[in-house]
Design a protein around this motif. Structure first.
Motif, PDB file in Angstrom:
ATOM      1  N   LEU A 167       0.830  -1.205   0.000  1.00  0.00           N
ATOM      2  CA  LEU A 167       0.000   0.000   0.000  1.00  0.00           C
ATOM      3  C   LEU A 167       0.861   1.249   0.000  1.00  0.00           C
ATOM      4  O   LEU A 167       0.593   2.197  -0.759  1.00  0.00           O
ATOM      5  N   GLU A 168       1.894   1.262   0.836  1.00  0.00           N
ATOM      6  CA  GLU A 168       2.740   2.456   0.930  1.00  0.00           C
ATOM      7  C   GLU A 168       3.429   2.769  -0.389  1.00  0.00           C
ATOM      8  O   GLU A 168       3.756   3.926  -0.666  1.00  0.00           O
ATOM      9  N   ALA A 169       3.631   1.745  -1.236  1.00  0.00           N
ATOM     10  CA  ALA A 169       4.237   1.978  -2.553  1.00  0.00           C
ATOM     11  C   ALA A 169       3.344   2.823  -3.447  1.00  0.00           C
ATOM     12  O   ALA A 169       3.823   3.434  -4.415  1.00  0.00           O
ATOM     13  N   HIS A 170       2.045   2.891  -3.131  1.00  0.00           N
ATOM     14  CA  HIS A 170       1.111   3.683  -3.920  1.00  0.00           C
ATOM     15  C   HIS A 170       0.928   5.097  -3.359  1.00  0.00           C
ATOM     16  O   HIS A 170       0.287   5.937  -3.994  1.00  0.00           O
ATOM     17  N   LEU A 171       1.458   5.352  -2.158  1.00  0.00           N
ATOM     18  CA  LEU A 171       1.241   6.632  -1.494  1.00  0.00           C
ATOM     19  C   LEU A 171       2.428   7.564  -1.700  1.00  0.00           C
ATOM     20  O   LEU A 171       3.513   7.142  -2.107  1.00  0.00           O
ATOM     21  N   THR A 172       2.228   8.830  -1.388  1.00  0.00           N
ATOM     22  CA  THR A 172       3.332   9.788  -1.434  1.00  0.00           C
ATOM     23  C   THR A 172       4.211   9.586  -0.208  1.00  0.00           C
ATOM     24  O   THR A 172       3.786   9.011   0.799  1.00  0.00           O
ATOM     25  N   LYS A 173       5.438  10.075  -0.287  1.00  0.00           N
ATOM     26  CA  LYS A 173       6.343   9.969   0.854  1.00  0.00           C
ATOM     27  C   LYS A 173       5.788  10.703   2.068  1.00  0.00           C
ATOM     28  O   LYS A 173       5.945  10.252   3.210  1.00  0.00           O
ATOM     29  N   ALA A 174       5.132  11.830   1.817  1.00  0.00           N
ATOM     30  CA  ALA A 174       4.551  12.600   2.931  1.00  0.00           C
ATOM     31  C   ALA A 174       3.450  11.798   3.618  1.00  0.00           C
ATOM     32  O   ALA A 174       3.339  11.803   4.849  1.00  0.00           O
ATOM     33  N   GLN A 175       2.630  11.082   2.837  1.00  0.00           N
ATOM     34  CA  GLN A 175       1.565  10.280   3.423  1.00  0.00           C
ATOM     35  C   GLN A 175       2.131   9.124   4.234  1.00  0.00           C
ATOM     36  O   GLN A 175       1.622   8.795   5.306  1.00  0.00           O
ATOM     37  N   VAL A 176       3.197   8.523   3.745  1.00  0.00           N
ATOM     38  CA  VAL A 176       3.834   7.429   4.474  1.00  0.00           C
ATOM     39  C   VAL A 176       4.445   7.946   5.779  1.00  0.00           C
ATOM     40  O   VAL A 176       4.330   7.304   6.839  1.00  0.00           O
ATOM     41  N   ARG A 177       5.071   9.134   5.718  1.00  0.00           N
ATOM     42  CA  ARG A 177       5.694   9.700   6.925  1.00  0.00           C
ATOM     43  C   ARG A 177       4.660   9.996   8.003  1.00  0.00           C
ATOM     44  O   ARG A 177       4.963   9.949   9.197  1.00  0.00           O
ATOM     45  N   ARG A 178       3.448  10.308   7.577  1.00  0.00           N
ATOM     46  CA  ARG A 178       2.401  10.614   8.554  1.00  0.00           C
ATOM     47  C   ARG A 178       1.865   9.344   9.225  1.00  0.00           C
ATOM     48  O   ARG A 178       0.961   9.421  10.057  1.00  0.00           O
ATOM     49  N   ASN A 179       2.437   8.194   8.844  1.00  0.00           N
ATOM     50  CA  ASN A 179       2.062   6.923   9.466  1.00  0.00           C
ATOM     51  C   ASN A 179       0.563   6.702   9.392  1.00  0.00           C
ATOM     52  O   ASN A 179      -0.111   6.412  10.393  1.00  0.00           O
ATOM     53  N   ARG A 180       0.015   6.817   8.193  1.00  0.00           N
ATOM     54  CA  ARG A 180      -1.417   6.690   8.001  1.00  0.00           C
ATOM     55  C   ARG A 180      -1.871   5.260   7.705  1.00  0.00           C
ATOM     56  O   ARG A 180      -3.000   5.043   7.294  1.00  0.00           O
ATOM     57  N   VAL A 181      -0.992   4.275   7.851  1.00  0.00           N
ATOM     58  CA  VAL A 181      -1.350   2.886   7.551  1.00  0.00           C
ATOM     59  C   VAL A 181      -1.275   2.046   8.827  1.00  0.00           C
ATOM     60  O   VAL A 181      -0.249   2.044   9.508  1.00  0.00           O
ATOM     61  N   ALA A 182      -2.357   1.358   9.149  1.00  0.00           N
ATOM     62  CA  ALA A 182      -2.394   0.438  10.287  1.00  0.00           C
ATOM     63  C   ALA A 182      -2.728  -0.958   9.767  1.00  0.00           C
ATOM     64  O   ALA A 182      -3.252  -1.108   8.666  1.00  0.00           O
ATOM     65  N   ALA A 183      -2.411  -1.968  10.554  1.00  0.00           N
ATOM     66  CA  ALA A 183      -2.679  -3.361  10.160  1.00  0.00           C
ATOM     67  C   ALA A 183      -3.497  -4.041  11.246  1.00  0.00           C
ATOM     68  O   ALA A 183      -3.066  -4.131  12.394  1.00  0.00           O
ATOM     69  N   ILE A 184      -4.699  -4.517  10.881  1.00  0.00           N
ATOM     70  CA  ILE A 184      -5.566  -5.255  11.801  1.00  0.00           C
ATOM     71  C   ILE A 184      -6.194  -6.401  11.012  1.00  0.00           C
ATOM     72  O   ILE A 184      -6.836  -6.177   9.988  1.00  0.00           O
TER      73      ILE A 184
END
Length: 383
Positions: A167-184
């Motif tokens: 998923l992070e490969a599809h996001l911008t670096k800024a979005q990844v830095r904001r830690n917007r991805v969780a795993a449940i």
């Protein structure tokens, strides 16, 4: 908390798919924890469950129609919604971000599949330059959806830590830095009655949607063709429906298979209870909930190592068996070993029963969702 689910289909009396089942189980657990749950859906069936309050958007209107926006905003205000869970994060953009954002309500976008599922879909459908072109264009469209949802939603959720990089490969670096991805992961309710291994039938089981691209049930027929004559006491059973079912039945006839049974769409629990081995042959899965369900009924789960989350569920040789992706001979020999050894089969089944359902129990998964909601509300200053 007042929690609103936004999903593509309603919760029928018998859940019809993975998203519906995951939504119902999570909604039930959150309700048990004292939260109020409402569900907004795009379409419904005649047998909608009344366990949760559900409201349907006008079917004839586009998703972003003003009437739908008005209904969504009205629900947010009147029900004093604290959190929105958008269950279609892989399929389309969250349609009403402004209505939620302007009210300071965090939205969680959930992906119930692998972020790059389009690679598998177009690999089967096209070849050569046509495949490259379609995968590339679909990747661009998906990237826009994921980035839009990540930008407008407070958090994106995938079903396994192993899916974060995709998923992070599809996001911008800024979005990844904001830690917007969780795993449940998904949850599974363990049946009340413990399985009776002495009553297990010599039966292999497949449960799922009869879909060629994702589920590849044809692989299992080819595997069974290598085993049927060697194990005359055993049989293979398919539970599920879908567009590929007629072709699958035709393939069984072409291969000359005799002990193959097609049950269509049914409640899978009695079949889990009877079967000894559960077989998954999917090209990809977001999670693979059927493996957890089967384990909770004392079935030995066997799967191709073809999707990232499978190692969250199965530890090879401990609570099930993993087979190199799409190696039909290796899969057949794995099944032959299990079918020939009652003690091995029971040991793996007992380990699966003890480890897998507990790991994905409603209490554990519900607590993870509750912690995520509280974190997002704290960030918004709403807790």
């Amino acid at each position: 908390m007042n929690i609103l689910f936004l999903t593509d289909t309603g919760l029928s009396k018998v859940c019809r798919g993975g998203i519906e089942k995951a939504t119902e189980l999570l909604a039930r657990e959150l309700t048990r924890r004292g939260h109020a749950v409402r569900i907004l859906i795009w379409r419904t069936e005649d047998d909608v469950s009344t366990e949760f309050s559900q409201e349907v958007f006008p079917r004839e209107k586009p998703r972003n129609a003003q009437e739908n926006r008005a209904l969504f905003e009205k629900t947010l205000r009147e029900e004093r919604i604290d959190v929105v869970v958008f269950q279609c994060g892989a399929g389309w953009k969250f349609p009403f971000p402004r209505e939620a954002v302007k009210l300071g309500i965090p939205v969680v976008s959930v992906l119930h599949t692998v972020p790059n599922s389009y690679v598998f879909r177009y690999r089967e459908k096209y070849s050569g330059l046509s495949r490259l072109w379609n995968v590339w264009t679909k990747r661009l469209r998906q990237k826009r959806k994921y980035r839009f949802n990540s930008e407008h939603c407070a958090c994106s959720v995938v079903l396994s830590d192993a899916l974060r990089p995709a998923l992070e490969a599809h996001l911008t670096k800024a979005q990844v830095r904001r830690n917007r991805v969780a795993a449940i992961g998904n949850m599974c309710v363990r049946p009340r009655e413990e399985p009776d291994f002495s009553q297990k039938k010599k039966e292999l089981l497949f449960v799922g949607r009869m879909s060629y691209v994702e589920k590849r049930p044809d692989h299992l027929l080819h595997i069974w063709a290598k085993l049927e004559k060697r194990f005359p006491a055993w049989s293979l059973r398919f539970v599920g429906d879908g567009d590929y079912l007629p072709a699958l039945k035709e393939l069984a006839g072409t291969l000359g298979l005799e002990r193959v049974h097609f049950e269509g769409f049914q409640n899978p629990e009695p079949y889990y209870r009877d079967a000894s081995i559960f077989c998954l042959t999917s090209a990809y899965e977001g999670f693979g909930l059927v493996l957890v369900e089967a384990a909770s009924f004392g079935c030995v789960p066997v799967a191709f190592e073809s999707f990232a989350a499978v190692r969250d569920i199965i530890s090879d040789g401990e609570n099930g068996c993993l087979v190199p992706a799409f190696d039909l001979d290796a899969y057949a020999e794995t099944l032959a070993r299990l079918m020939s050894d009652d003690a091995l089969r029971e040991r793996l089944a007992e380990n699966a029963l003890a480890q897998i359902p507990e790991k994905f129990s409603p209490e554990k998964i519900g607590a993870q969702w509750e912690a995520l909601f509280r974190k997002l509300l704290a960030e918004k200053g709403r807790e």
